[in-house]
Design a protein around this motif. Sequence first.
Motif, short mmCIF file in Angstrom:
data_model
loop_
_atom_site.label_atom_id
_atom_site.label_comp_id
_atom_site.label_asym_id
_atom_site.label_seq_id
_atom_site.Cartn_x
_atom_site.Cartn_y
_atom_site.Cartn_z
N SER A 1 7.88 -5.78 -0.94
CA SER A 1 6.61 -6.34 -0.47
C SER A 1 6.30 -7.69 -1.13
O SER A 1 6.00 -8.66 -0.44
CB SER A 1 5.48 -5.35 -0.75
OG SER A 1 4.22 -6.00 -0.72
N ILE A 2 6.38 -7.74 -2.45
CA ILE A 2 5.96 -8.98 -3.13
C ILE A 2 6.94 -10.12 -2.91
O ILE A 2 6.56 -11.28 -2.88
CB ILE A 2 5.69 -8.76 -4.63
CG1 ILE A 2 6.97 -8.46 -5.41
CG2 ILE A 2 4.65 -7.69 -4.85
CD1 ILE A 2 6.77 -8.44 -6.91
N SER A 3 8.22 -9.78 -2.71
CA SER A 3 9.20 -10.83 -2.43
C SER A 3 8.94 -11.46 -1.06
O SER A 3 8.93 -12.68 -0.91
CB SER A 3 10.61 -10.24 -2.47
OG SER A 3 11.57 -11.20 -2.07
N LEU A 4 8.71 -10.60 -0.08
CA LEU A 4 8.45 -11.07 1.28
C LEU A 4 7.18 -11.92 1.32
O LEU A 4 7.15 -13.01 1.93
CB LEU A 4 8.32 -9.86 2.21
CG LEU A 4 8.31 -10.12 3.71
CD1 LEU A 4 9.57 -10.83 4.15
CD2 LEU A 4 8.16 -8.79 4.46
N SER A 5 6.13 -11.45 0.66
CA SER A 5 4.86 -12.20 0.69
C SER A 5 4.96 -13.51 -0.09
O SER A 5 4.33 -14.50 0.28
CB SER A 5 3.72 -11.33 0.15
OG SER A 5 3.87 -11.11 -1.23
N SER A 6 5.77 -13.53 -1.16
CA SER A 6 5.93 -14.76 -1.94
C SER A 6 6.51 -15.89 -1.10
O SER A 6 6.05 -17.03 -1.14
CB SER A 6 6.85 -14.52 -3.15
OG SER A 6 6.25 -13.63 -4.05
N ILE A 7 7.54 -15.56 -0.32
CA ILE A 7 8.17 -16.58 0.53
C ILE A 7 7.22 -16.99 1.65
O ILE A 7 6.96 -18.17 1.89
CB ILE A 7 9.49 -16.06 1.16
CG1 ILE A 7 10.42 -15.49 0.09
CG2 ILE A 7 10.20 -17.16 1.93
CD1 ILE A 7 11.59 -14.70 0.65
N LEU B 1 -5.41 0.81 -7.72
CA LEU B 1 -6.45 -0.20 -7.47
C LEU B 1 -6.05 -1.25 -6.44
O LEU B 1 -6.90 -1.87 -5.81
CB LEU B 1 -6.80 -0.91 -8.79
CG LEU B 1 -7.75 -0.17 -9.74
CD1 LEU B 1 -7.89 -0.92 -11.05
CD2 LEU B 1 -9.13 0.01 -9.09
N VAL B 2 -4.75 -1.45 -6.27
CA VAL B 2 -4.27 -2.53 -5.42
C VAL B 2 -4.32 -2.17 -3.93
O VAL B 2 -4.33 -3.05 -3.07
CB VAL B 2 -2.82 -2.91 -5.85
CG1 VAL B 2 -1.81 -1.92 -5.32
CG2 VAL B 2 -2.46 -4.32 -5.42
N ILE B 3 -4.38 -0.88 -3.62
CA ILE B 3 -4.25 -0.43 -2.22
C ILE B 3 -5.34 -1.00 -1.30
O ILE B 3 -5.03 -1.56 -0.25
CB ILE B 3 -4.21 1.11 -2.14
CG1 ILE B 3 -2.96 1.63 -2.86
CG2 ILE B 3 -4.25 1.59 -0.69
CD1 ILE B 3 -2.89 3.14 -2.99
N PRO B 4 -6.64 -0.91 -1.66
CA PRO B 4 -7.66 -1.46 -0.74
C PRO B 4 -7.51 -2.96 -0.50
O PRO B 4 -7.78 -3.45 0.60
CB PRO B 4 -8.98 -1.13 -1.45
CG PRO B 4 -8.65 -0.77 -2.85
CD PRO B 4 -7.26 -0.23 -2.82
N PHE B 5 -7.08 -3.71 -1.51
CA PHE B 5 -6.89 -5.16 -1.33
C PHE B 5 -5.78 -5.44 -0.32
O PHE B 5 -5.90 -6.35 0.51
CB PHE B 5 -6.56 -5.83 -2.67
CG PHE B 5 -7.71 -5.88 -3.63
CD1 PHE B 5 -8.68 -6.86 -3.52
CD2 PHE B 5 -7.83 -4.95 -4.64
CE1 PHE B 5 -9.75 -6.91 -4.40
CE2 PHE B 5 -8.90 -4.98 -5.53
CZ PHE B 5 -9.86 -5.97 -5.40
N GLY C 1 0.82 -1.21 0.00
CA GLY C 1 0.00 0.00 0.00
C GLY C 1 0.85 1.26 0.00
O GLY C 1 0.57 2.22 -0.73
N LEU C 2 1.93 1.25 0.80
CA LEU C 2 2.83 2.40 0.88
C LEU C 2 3.51 2.67 -0.46
O LEU C 2 3.56 3.80 -0.95
CB LEU C 2 3.88 2.15 1.97
CG LEU C 2 4.91 3.26 2.17
CD1 LEU C 2 4.23 4.54 2.66
CD2 LEU C 2 5.99 2.82 3.15
#
Length: 537
Positions: free
Chosen positions: A106-112, A165-169, A81-82
């Motif tokens: 963000s996406i690297s951390l969440s992927s693992i 668009l991705v922020i609320p999710f 979001g940031l």
Amino acid sequence: MFTLLSSITAAVSGLLVGYELGLISGALLQLRTLLALTCHEQEMVVSSLLIGALLASLTGGVLIDRYGRRAAIILSSCLLGLGSLILILSLSYEVLIVGRIAIGVSISLSSIATCVYIAEIAPQHRRGLLVSLNELMIVIGILFAYISNYAFANVSHGWKYMFGLVIPFGVLQAIAMYFLPPSPRFLVMKGHEEAASKVLRKLRAISDTTEELTGIKSSLKDEYQYSFWDLFRSKDNMRTRIMIGLTLVFFVQVTGQPNILFYASTVLKSVGFQSNEAASLASTGVGVVKVISTIPATLLVDHVGSKTFLCIGTSVMAASLVTMGIVNLNIPMNFTNICRSQSPINQSLDKSVFYGPGNLSANDDTLRELFKGITAHSQNPLMPTRNDMDKRGVTILPNARLSPAEYLIVTDPADVPAFLKWLSLASLLVYVAAFSIGLGPMPWLLLSEIFPGGIRGRAMALTSSMNWGINLLISLTFLTVTDLIGLPWVCFIYTIMSLASLVFVVVFIPETKGCSLEQISVELAKADVNARLKLEH
């Protein structure tokens, strides 16, 4: 049902990752004009996300093993979001890079974290389905990104809507994850056995979880002895396990799929889908195929096995890449018109196909006047006329960003035979489908299975670093290399890599279907030198 809902909530990370990965394909078409980006700057905009991902993967494993899988997912959602806010609040090349790096972290951390979390809460007979759910969500996210690219292709500041668009999710997922339980294996690792038993009872909907808890405890007892450097030693076959992981993610990248993802609209423009809308719509087809192909792989992996899917996927990828290369050899094009940045004037002239002011749209009045002035002085040898079409069907234009002696090569869509254009798209879609049943979801399932729990986070982080590092290298050079050797030869290189990955899978990859994480770890640890990768059930 609670396990399924927890897995779906965690897998929303995959949706966000996929959206961010696919988004740049369409946003780049607008941003390169607004900021007059050079070829190298376009590559940097795409690759800055990968720089952030690589940085996060180097430290993410320690964070996941120390603070937990759930906490890492919540943190990654907030970071997403940031980063998105940074992108939409300012427009400059430097801010674009900073925002993309934050999103990459963000996406690297969440992927693992997501793969490990789901693998550890899932029952063994449903683990393949639930872990692959993350890959399914990634491809759905990519599809949403392509739809967003198409929807906002001609909207003023459309790129801001794409990024926003991705922020609320992200916010909703962070809130939802807060109410989900931590991984029972992580709780046992931290000595909270009573809490782990309570979580297991809730996840399994049974009152007696003694057997599973005992299995987790005995497995972890053996695994506490591992340090990070044990990944590179022969003890318990760890060196072989990490080499399997590193080589798998190497082939995920060097078979070319990530570049098709990032540059889908760009590549499709180069083979005859001339407008931003046409290229974005065609790339939406790529997203639909990814989703449709991933669904059977997700549903059937526990019955068919990941190794079988990998073999089928890499074989079909090689065949479709050869087809794509041969087709593109016969398409009269030069990739330079896609790679080089163009001023708004050249961008609009390109839209008009440069054959006369009558082809310009109503909102190009200023440009029409400019064009009339230009055509009145068509004796200028630098200005093209209809007769300036060379034998390959391209128009030579002076580029506003180049010196007068340099030219821009523009493919004339009328000279790309329709059947070649559509055959190129069809072979691209088959290639995407083959990747989506094999090298898309299966390596991440295998990686979440073959490492002991006590070191799983760090092992996943190391393989993730390799993944993002190679992705960064390839994405940074894709447009440049394609400009040098041509799209057909890039396809042929990817073909060779696909065949090499098929050989590697057949020879080295174990079949893990139907085994618990504890069984897989024990079998891999005690396997002898000659048959160390053969799992017996």
